[in-house]
Design a protein around this motif. Structure first.
Motif, PDB file in Angstrom:
ATOM      1  N   THR A 296       0.458 -10.002  10.749  1.00 52.53           N
ATOM      2  CA  THR A 296      -0.398  -9.249  10.827  1.00 52.53           C
ATOM      3  C   THR A 296      -1.858 -10.138  11.722  1.00 52.53           C
ATOM      4  O   THR A 296      -2.400  -9.346  12.612  1.00 52.53           O
ATOM      5  CB  THR A 296      -0.737  -8.605  10.563  1.00 52.53           C
ATOM      6  OG1 THR A 296      -1.721  -8.709   9.053  1.00 52.53           O
ATOM      7  CG2 THR A 296      -0.097  -7.298  10.068  1.00 52.53           C
TER       8      THR A 296
ATOM      9  N   ASP B  88       2.644  -6.930   1.621  1.00 53.60           N
ATOM     10  CA  ASP B  88       1.341  -5.638   3.486  1.00 53.60           C
ATOM     11  C   ASP B  88       1.802  -4.880   3.519  1.00 53.60           C
ATOM     12  O   ASP B  88       1.221  -4.293   5.084  1.00 53.60           O
ATOM     13  CB  ASP B  88       0.620  -6.916   3.910  1.00 53.60           C
ATOM     14  CG  ASP B  88      -0.640  -6.717   4.270  1.00 53.60           C
ATOM     15  OD1 ASP B  88      -0.959  -5.409   3.525  1.00 53.60           O
ATOM     16  OD2 ASP B  88      -1.220  -6.593   4.978  1.00 53.60           O
TER      17      ASP B  88
ATOM     18  N   LEU C 179      -6.853   4.664   9.999  1.00 58.64           N
ATOM     19  CA  LEU C 179      -5.676   4.760  10.217  1.00 58.64           C
ATOM     20  C   LEU C 179      -6.230   5.601  11.167  1.00 58.64           C
ATOM     21  O   LEU C 179      -4.921   5.555  12.681  1.00 58.64           O
ATOM     22  CB  LEU C 179      -4.576   5.449   9.918  1.00 58.64           C
ATOM     23  CG  LEU C 179      -4.319   4.382   8.013  1.00 58.64           C
ATOM     24  CD1 LEU C 179      -2.414   6.010   7.908  1.00 58.64           C
ATOM     25  CD2 LEU C 179      -3.245   3.385   9.091  1.00 58.64           C
TER      26      LEU C 179
ATOM     27  N   GLY D 157       0.270 -10.627   4.556  1.00 55.82           N
ATOM     28  CA  GLY D 157      -0.419 -10.222   5.682  1.00 55.82           C
ATOM     29  C   GLY D 157      -0.634 -11.734   6.321  1.00 55.82           C
ATOM     30  O   GLY D 157      -1.185 -11.323   7.320  1.00 55.82           O
TER      31      GLY D 157
ATOM     32  N   LEU E  47      -3.151   1.444  15.489  1.00 57.20           N
ATOM     33  CA  LEU E  47      -2.383   1.701  13.912  1.00 57.20           C
ATOM     34  C   LEU E  47      -1.916   2.739  14.373  1.00 57.20           C
ATOM     35  O   LEU E  47      -1.731   3.687  12.767  1.00 57.20           O
ATOM     36  CB  LEU E  47      -3.529   2.140  12.883  1.00 57.20           C
ATOM     37  CG  LEU E  47      -4.350   0.515  12.897  1.00 57.20           C
ATOM     38  CD1 LEU E  47      -5.688   1.114  11.571  1.00 57.20           C
ATOM     39  CD2 LEU E  47      -3.982  -0.688  12.863  1.00 57.20           C
TER      40      LEU E  47
ATOM     41  N   VAL F  49       1.841  -2.355   6.455  1.00 58.07           N
ATOM     42  CA  VAL F  49       0.433  -2.496   7.244  1.00 58.07           C
ATOM     43  C   VAL F  49       1.669  -4.147   8.052  1.00 58.07           C
ATOM     44  O   VAL F  49       1.774  -3.707   9.135  1.00 58.07           O
ATOM     45  CB  VAL F  49      -0.531  -3.135   6.430  1.00 58.07           C
ATOM     46  CG1 VAL F  49      -0.723  -4.410   8.559  1.00 58.07           C
ATOM     47  CG2 VAL F  49      -1.628  -2.128   6.476  1.00 58.07           C
TER      48      VAL F  49
ATOM     49  N   HIS G 172       0.956  -0.797   0.617  1.00 59.15           N
ATOM     50  CA  HIS G 172       0.042   0.735  -0.214  1.00 59.15           C
ATOM     51  C   HIS G 172       0.661   0.669   0.108  1.00 59.15           C
ATOM     52  O   HIS G 172       1.814   1.517   0.284  1.00 59.15           O
ATOM     53  CB  HIS G 172      -0.844   0.677   1.296  1.00 59.15           C
ATOM     54  CG  HIS G 172      -1.727  -1.043   1.549  1.00 59.15           C
ATOM     55  ND1 HIS G 172      -2.644  -1.008   0.486  1.00 59.15           N
ATOM     56  CD2 HIS G 172      -1.640  -2.034   2.418  1.00 59.15           C
ATOM     57  CE1 HIS G 172      -3.194  -2.643   0.960  1.00 59.15           C
ATOM     58  NE2 HIS G 172      -2.615  -2.934   1.770  1.00 59.15           N
TER      59      HIS G 172
ATOM     60  N   CYS H 138      -6.500   0.804  -0.475  1.00 56.65           N
ATOM     61  CA  CYS H 138      -6.711   0.911   0.983  1.00 56.65           C
ATOM     62  C   CYS H 138      -8.637   1.306   1.026  1.00 56.65           C
ATOM     63  O   CYS H 138      -8.897   0.975   2.328  1.00 56.65           O
ATOM     64  CB  CYS H 138      -6.211   1.431   1.868  1.00 56.65           C
ATOM     65  SG  CYS H 138      -4.331   0.807   1.835  1.00 56.65           S
TER      66      CYS H 138
ATOM     67  N   LEU I 126       3.111  -3.014  11.686  1.00 51.81           N
ATOM     68  CA  LEU I 126       3.170  -4.132  13.022  1.00 51.81           C
ATOM     69  C   LEU I 126       3.225  -4.961  13.515  1.00 51.81           C
ATOM     70  O   LEU I 126       3.167  -4.840  14.974  1.00 51.81           O
ATOM     71  CB  LEU I 126       1.322  -3.809  12.919  1.00 51.81           C
ATOM     72  CG  LEU I 126       0.578  -2.368  12.119  1.00 51.81           C
ATOM     73  CD1 LEU I 126      -0.430  -3.117  12.510  1.00 51.81           C
ATOM     74  CD2 LEU I 126       0.865  -1.105  12.819  1.00 51.81           C
TER      75      LEU I 126
ATOM     76  N   ILE J 124       1.836   3.429  11.983  1.00 51.66           N
ATOM     77  CA  ILE J 124       2.023   3.295  10.694  1.00 51.66           C
ATOM     78  C   ILE J 124       0.772   4.953  10.241  1.00 51.66           C
ATOM     79  O   ILE J 124       0.613   4.673   9.198  1.00 51.66           O
ATOM     80  CB  ILE J 124       1.046   2.605   9.837  1.00 51.66           C
ATOM     81  CG1 ILE J 124      -0.246   2.023  10.629  1.00 51.66           C
ATOM     82  CG2 ILE J 124       2.024   1.710  10.587  1.00 51.66           C
ATOM     83  CD1 ILE J 124      -0.261   0.680   9.490  1.00 51.66           C
TER      84      ILE J 124
END
Length: 296
Positions: free
Chosen positions: A210, A243, A23, A207, A28, A246, A11, A61, A249, A31
């Motif tokens: 996460t 990903d 966000l 992903g 979050l 994100v 993204h 997104c 995280l 980020i």
């Protein structure tokens, strides 16, 4: 030349240009800033087995056509981006005109797929709604693909979608978000194997970190999911995706890339090439050949 590496899912957002309301979640906060292609170049330093980051797929997104237009215009001037996954309202009576407008606009040649955040829909049959199916038919008629974003408990919708649209190329985002942190993968395994029985469906290895414990996950937490995906889809229907951002995280681009390197141990050269570049190249019809991490 080093073999290419393609990041099939990342993204980008410029908060000064386009808000990202999602966000606002306090979880979050780390980020909640602008991320550009230069930030991706700076992050992606742990490249696989001497491979170079050759091309990427930028993914929408928010359910917002202007954001998709921003990404397409960026792809036109940014050599790293080889394709864009955008958004258009599948339920709109004018769904045929929406992708046509995107395809005809600046950077429209980089539009390869559309996506909707089905993970946020409460209707357990959202993908089977007549207006949505009409929209998906219009997507396929324009030679576009569809990125399927569902949570593990929604995989039955993805299976029915695959059954009803055998001519629409589909890619499961984030492997259907297996509940890695909970550890109970049985239902996910069953549903993913059913979905993989449809040869026009491929899957993104993205992903996953996460969905694990952000602080404590290890390669061993990811390996059971990897083993199921590799046996169900095979390397020719799996594609690497970060990903990012994100992924920051739960460890970031480099840690995920290093994890995939470890998981690829035992795969042949051809299998590795398919997962790291070949599947994404075929699915998203990536054609530019001179893209490197340092290109501008």
């Amino acid at each position: 030349m080093p073999a290419p590496l393609i990041d099939a899912h990342h993204h980008l957002w410029d908060l000064d240009q386009r808000p990202q309301p999602w966000l606002d979640d306090p979880v979050l906060a780390t980020i909640r800033r602008t991320f550009t292609p230069d930030d991706l170049r700076a992050a992606a330093t742990q490249l696989s087995a001497g491979r170079r980051l050759h091309s990427t797929v930028a993914v929408q997104c928010v359910p917002d056509v202007p954001e998709t237009k921003d990404l397409l215009a960026l792809a036109e001037r940014e050599p790293l981006i080889g394709a864009v996954v955008g958004w258009a309202d599948l339920t709109s009576p004018a769904i045929g005109d929406l992708p046509d407008g995107l395809l005809a606009g600046p950077g429209g040649t980089y539009l390869r797929s559309l996506r909707h955040l089905v993970q946020g829909e409460t209707d357990p049959e959202w993908l089977q709604r007549p207006d949505v199916e009409r929209g998906l038919a219009a997507v396929g008629e324009r030679g576009l693909c569809y990125d399927v974003l569902v949570r593990s408990h929604q995989l039955d919708q993805a299976i029915r979608l695959a059954e009803r649209f055998p001519d629409l190329p589909q890619v499961l985002n984030h492997a259907g978000k297996p509940p890695i942190a909970d550890g109970d993968l049985a239902d996910w395994v069953h549903q993913v194997r059913l979905l993989a029985g449809h040869p026009h469906v491929v899957c993104k290895l993205s992903g996953l970190i996460t969905e694990a414990d952000h602080e404590k996950w290890t390669v061993d937490d990811i390996r059971p999911v990897w083993d199921v995906l590799l046996s169900a889809f095979g390397p020719d229907r799996l594609m690497f995706g970060s990903d990012w951002p994100v992924a920051n995280l739960a460890g970031g681009w480099n840690r995920w890339a290093a994890t995939v390197d470890e998981l690829l141990d035992g795969c042949s050269t051809d299998e590795t090439s398919a997962i790291l570049a070949g599947t994404a190249t075929t699915f998203y019809r990536l054609t530019r050949t001179e893209r490197t991490l340092g290109s501008r």
